[in-house]
Design an enzyme around this catalytic site. Structure first.
Site, PDB file in Angstrom:
ATOM      1  N   LYS A 120       0.823  -1.215   0.000  1.00 59.27           N
ATOM      2  CA  LYS A 120       0.000   0.000   0.000  1.00 59.27           C
ATOM      3  C   LYS A 120       0.859   1.268   0.000  1.00 59.27           C
ATOM      4  CE  LYS A 120      -2.556   0.219   3.583  1.00 59.27           C
ATOM      5  NZ  LYS A 120      -1.598   0.961   4.429  1.00 59.27           N
TER       6      LYS A 120
ATOM      7  N   ARG B 117       2.165   8.680   7.027  1.00 60.93           N
ATOM      8  CA  ARG B 117       2.451   8.581   8.457  1.00 60.93           C
ATOM      9  C   ARG B 117       3.935   8.304   8.677  1.00 60.93           C
ATOM     10  NH1 ARG B 117      -0.875   3.653  10.161  1.00 60.93           N
ATOM     11  NH2 ARG B 117      -0.255   3.077   8.061  1.00 60.93           N
TER      12      ARG B 117
ATOM     13  N   LYS C 164       7.193  -6.587  10.821  1.00 57.84           N
ATOM     14  CA  LYS C 164       6.618  -5.959   9.632  1.00 57.84           C
ATOM     15  C   LYS C 164       7.640  -5.131   8.855  1.00 57.84           C
ATOM     16  CE  LYS C 164       2.619  -3.144   8.250  1.00 57.84           C
ATOM     17  NZ  LYS C 164       3.297  -2.021   7.604  1.00 57.84           N
TER      18      LYS C 164
ATOM     19  N   ALA D 108      -3.555   1.614  12.645  1.00 56.20           N
ATOM     20  CA  ALA D 108      -4.973   1.569  12.254  1.00 56.20           C
ATOM     21  C   ALA D 108      -5.731   0.423  12.912  1.00 56.20           C
ATOM     22  CB  ALA D 108      -5.100   1.450  10.740  1.00 56.20           C
TER      23      ALA D 108
ATOM     24  N   PHE E  76      -3.381  -0.398   7.167  1.00 55.96           N
ATOM     25  CA  PHE E  76      -3.977  -1.727   7.018  1.00 55.96           C
ATOM     26  C   PHE E  76      -5.079  -1.735   5.964  1.00 55.96           C
ATOM     27  CE2 PHE E  76      -2.232  -2.284  11.472  1.00 55.96           C
ATOM     28  CZ  PHE E  76      -1.194  -3.102  11.071  1.00 55.96           C
TER      29      PHE E  76
ATOM     30  N   PHE F 287       3.493  -8.967  -9.808  1.00 54.34           N
ATOM     31  CA  PHE F 287       4.597  -9.873  -9.498  1.00 54.34           C
ATOM     32  C   PHE F 287       4.915 -10.665 -10.766  1.00 54.34           C
ATOM     33  CE2 PHE F 287       3.246  -8.793  -5.322  1.00 54.34           C
ATOM     34  CZ  PHE F 287       4.279  -9.106  -4.434  1.00 54.34           C
TER      35      PHE F 287
ATOM     36  N   TRP G 248       7.066  -0.764  -7.863  1.00 50.19           N
ATOM     37  CA  TRP G 248       8.157  -1.353  -7.077  1.00 50.19           C
ATOM     38  C   TRP G 248       9.392  -1.565  -7.952  1.00 50.19           C
ATOM     39  CZ3 TRP G 248      10.768  -6.108  -7.269  1.00 50.19           C
ATOM     40  CH2 TRP G 248      11.559  -6.396  -6.149  1.00 50.19           C
TER      41      TRP G 248
END
Length: 556
Positions: free
Chosen positions: A71, A94, A105, A273, A301, A381, A409
């Protein structure tokens, strides 16, 4: 392909003064933290506040899975893509918490060639905002316990202390502690608790405050305890507001950094979140809307958590109106939701995709309930197949959504041009008719029930005795008109993280509730959600190091 940190460390960053200049921000409106980080002055807001707002684009996602969704990577890449297309755009994110960075994470700076830099600074101490929040939180705790020790003139009942200490680290041993052990001079013995800094009410207050005046008013409303008569005791009663505000003076100012492709990024605040409201600061978002034609922001999230809170809490309080929502998924994550084990996600499986896409379907429906147009994007991907893409594209278009593949990415902004094009098309052709999910005047139970039924798909809500008592008390105290912040697992639409896809035939279980009177919402704790996470068996911290030249490795 190189690791995220290798890509970030090889990046050629512009001095932040040059990035700021591209948005019409002069040096006098920057407070520099080295060459590549700066805070925006309060004077800047006074200069730009009367400008028209740009378009606000929220990036959210399906429920997170071990397969990954990307995200923040999509948010950063979309902002970079607008730059490639010569559009005026800025990103609002954030700040990362140290808990996930050293836990499981990882950081929150994006990934691949869609990253925010300086990546190490952002993921570690940055400009000290979280330290200031932690200090202000713990100052209030110290003043509270000192007041009890020094005669307790307010008649605080030590058994009804609500305020918890905090630390920006995953540390399960601090969830429940006993303080005041030792001699009489060492304080009153009582049970205490810690939350992670991103779950602190002060984090929420900082992110929702409009200015210093609003910040101080919100700090003053914090309920720290109840007295022996059952009446609330606030931070203002403890005369803590001035000193806390002094600690937060600089933290209240938004931070400016850049992407790998020099798009500006306002990074400010970082509530989780799943246990808080999951959005960056109102001040950063409002400022961003005055600096560029398009603002790309994200909420934590899945859309059942971050997006719902962005729309029902942040937008309600700040008067924001999103113009479009980008909903992020991956083929792999949808197959995982369809029951495919993590080690088999690289194989084409249309049957599993059809089973798992119901998770995406529910999130599309949820965003549409708020009246905001949706663009679905897939992070691509190499293992994905054309048949899988075509199935998802057709599925989304049947439901009135634009669809685009994202390759940010691997390709940075160039890989996000298709997505950026669909977003621009949506902004031009589709009207946002944003509305909140429930009115202020609904009862707290009705609000919880509405979120449970409409967003999660639950058949109802059950309340533990503690939750019943808390909600009754909160309502009697006059806080029944506040919005609700649901604390729930991020891994499922339900409060049971094992229920993947689009579960049915379940109820949401509310075990407790409390009012964050300063932030301006009521928190409902569901399932087994924790406000202080723990470290995994093999923490990411074990792989992080720094060499003699100061180069950090292992951060991701």
């Amino acid at each position: 392909m190189k690791s995220d940190i290798e890509i970030a460390q090889e990046a050629r960053m512009l001095p932040i003064k040059e990035v700021a200049k591209s948005y019409g921000i002069g040096e006098d409106d920057l407070e520099l933290y080295g060459k590549y980080k700066a805070k925006l002055t309060d004077d800047l807001w006074e200069q730009v506040k009367d400008r028209p707002d740009g378009k606000l684009v929220l990036v959210t996602a399906i429920n997170p899975t071990p397969a990954g969704e990307g995200k923040t990577t999509t948010t950063v890449g979309l902002g970079e893509a607008f730059g490639v297309m010569k559009k005026s755009a800025i990103i609002a994110l954030r700040e990362p918490s140290l808990g996930p960075c050293f836990g499981i994470k990882g950081g929150a700076a994006g990934g691949g060639y869609a990253q925010v830099v300086p990546m190490e600074d952002l993921n570690l101490h940055f400009t000290g905002d979280f330290h200031a929040i932690t200090s202000a939180n713990n100052l209030l705790a110290a003043l509270l316990d000192n007041h009890i020790q020094q005669g307790n003139a307010l008649g605080i009942d030590p058994r009804q202390v609500q305020w918890k200490r905090c630390e920006d680290m995953n540390d399960r041993a601090l969830r429940n502690v006993v303080i005041g052990l030792g001699a009489k001079a060492d304080g009153m013995v009582r049970e205490d608790h810690f939350v992670i800094t991103v779950a602190s009410e002060i984090m929420a207050i900082l992110c929702l405050a409009a200015d210093m005046k609003d910040l101080k008013e919100r700090l003053g409303r914090i309920i720290v305890a109840y007295n022996f008569a059952g009446e609330p005791v606030t931070a203002a009663d403890l005369r803590a507001v001035g000193s806390m505000a002094a600690l937060l003076k600089d933290a209240l100012k938004p931070n400016l950094i850049q992407t790998l492709e020099h798009t500006g990024v306002l990074v400010h605040g970082g509530p989780f979140a799943n246990i808080a409201h999951g959005c960056n600061s109102v001040r950063a978002t409002r400022t961003a809307l005055k600096l560029a034609d398009i603002v790309v922001t994200e909420a934590g999230f899945g859309a059942d958590l971050g997006a719902e809170k962005f729309l029902d809490i942040k937008c309600r309080m700040a008067g924001l109106k999103p113009d479009a929502v980008v909903l992020v998924a991956t083929v792999r994550a949808l197959k995982y939701n369809g029951g495919v084990p993590k080690d088999q996600l690289s194989t084409e499986n249309l049957d599993a995709l059809k089973r798992g896409i119901v998770n995406l379907e529910k999130h599309i429906e949820n965003i549409q309930k708020f009246g905001v147009p949706v663009v679905v994007t897939l992070n691509s991907f190499t293992s994905d197949t054309e048949a899988e893409y075509e199935y998802i594209k057709h599925f989304c278009e049947q439901r009135g959504c634009e669809f685009a593949l994202s390759e940010v990415w691997a390709k940075g902004g160039e890989g996000g041009i298709a997505l950026a094009g669909k977003v621009l098309e949506t902004l031009e052709k589709k009207q946002s008719n944003f509305k909140v999910l429930y009115p202020d005047e609904m009862s707290l139970k009705e609000k919880i029930g509405t979120i449970a039924a409409e967003v999660y798909g639950a058949d109802g809500v059950t309340y533990a005795p503690a939750a019943e008592k808390a909600l009754k008390r909160i309502t009697e105290m006059g806080y029944g008109n506040l919005p609700v912040c649901m604390a729930k697992t991020q891994y499922s639409l339900s409060d049971d993280q094992t229920k993947l896809g689009r579960p049915t035939g379940f109820k949401i279980n509310v075990r407790d509730a409390y009012v964050s009177a300063g932030a301006g919402f009521v928190v409902a704790l569901t399932g087994s959600i924790m406000t202080m996470p723990g470290l995994p068996k093999k923490p990411a911290a074990e792989g992080i190091d720094v060499d003699e030249s100061g180069k950090i490795t292992g951060l991701f």
